[in-house]
Design an enzyme around this catalytic site. Sequence first.
Site, PDB file in Angstrom:
ATOM      1  N   THR A  17       0.824  -1.201   0.000  1.00  0.00           N
ATOM      2  CA  THR A  17       0.000   0.000   0.000  1.00  0.00           C
ATOM      3  C   THR A  17       0.861   1.255   0.000  1.00  0.00           C
ATOM      4  O   THR A  17       0.563   2.223  -0.708  1.00  0.00           O
ATOM      5  CB  THR A  17      -0.949   0.009   1.211  1.00  0.00           C
ATOM      6  OG1 THR A  17      -1.782  -1.162   1.158  1.00  0.00           O
ATOM      7  CG2 THR A  17      -1.831   1.245   1.203  1.00  0.00           C
ATOM      8  N   LYS A  38      -8.786  -2.008  -4.115  1.00  0.00           N
ATOM      9  CA  LYS A  38      -8.339  -3.163  -3.344  1.00  0.00           C
ATOM     10  C   LYS A  38      -9.563  -4.061  -3.249  1.00  0.00           C
ATOM     11  O   LYS A  38     -10.402  -3.882  -2.356  1.00  0.00           O
ATOM     12  CB  LYS A  38      -7.847  -2.741  -1.960  1.00  0.00           C
ATOM     13  CG  LYS A  38      -7.118  -3.839  -1.203  1.00  0.00           C
ATOM     14  CD  LYS A  38      -6.508  -3.298   0.086  1.00  0.00           C
ATOM     15  CE  LYS A  38      -5.775  -4.402   0.844  1.00  0.00           C
ATOM     16  NZ  LYS A  38      -4.523  -4.815   0.175  1.00  0.00           N
TER      17      LYS A  38
END
Length: 225
Positions: A17, A38
């Site tokens: 991330t 995601k």
Amino acid sequence: MSTTFFITGTDTEVGKTAVSCALLHAARAAGLTTAAVKPVAAGCDANGHNEDALALQAAMTLALPYAQVNPVALQPAIAPHIAAARAGCSLSADRLAGLCRGVMHSGADLVLVEGAGGWRVPLGPRETLADVAIVLGVDVIMVVAMRLGCINHALLTAEAIRADGLRLAGWVANTPGATMACHAENLDTLQHLLPAPLLGEVPFIAPFDAGIASQYIDLDKILTK
């Protein structure tokens, strides 16, 4: 349609991330519009929000609702297929890919699809998150955590990506903690052995700042043909 990359890692907690947000910031600085998804996240708060998905939502330029950025939000921070089973639902690569396509067609110049954990994280008894990338048919960016074992983990992941018929477009060396012993030598070995360009070497940044991290990313290696 947007240029899309699937973001995978050599393991969990490697900084997927953080690197994704750095890539999004670098793209913004280059004048590109961006979006991220995601598709499945395990480890959500009482509101059904995942910390990583929120970071992606904040880093991208398009204003998409949280439910589109993270359509499958599972509360316990455990393997997604186990969390899904406990929640009484099942995960399908085709369904997750379809949810990703909604973001891919949102009009952004660059779209990132971030996986969960590593390349072979199960979705169920027969599918893994790799199958989402396979269904989408997109190139892959691999995040390598620069720590002991990184060479083996990176080479095995790269081999699995190629074996699945996908192209490793590039990789990012991320330092998620203290600098490892022989960092330069390990990085040099990876550059010689991995069949893709190094897009950047992100140092340990505390507190993490995606804008600062983006300065270590070279997008030209994947966006300029």
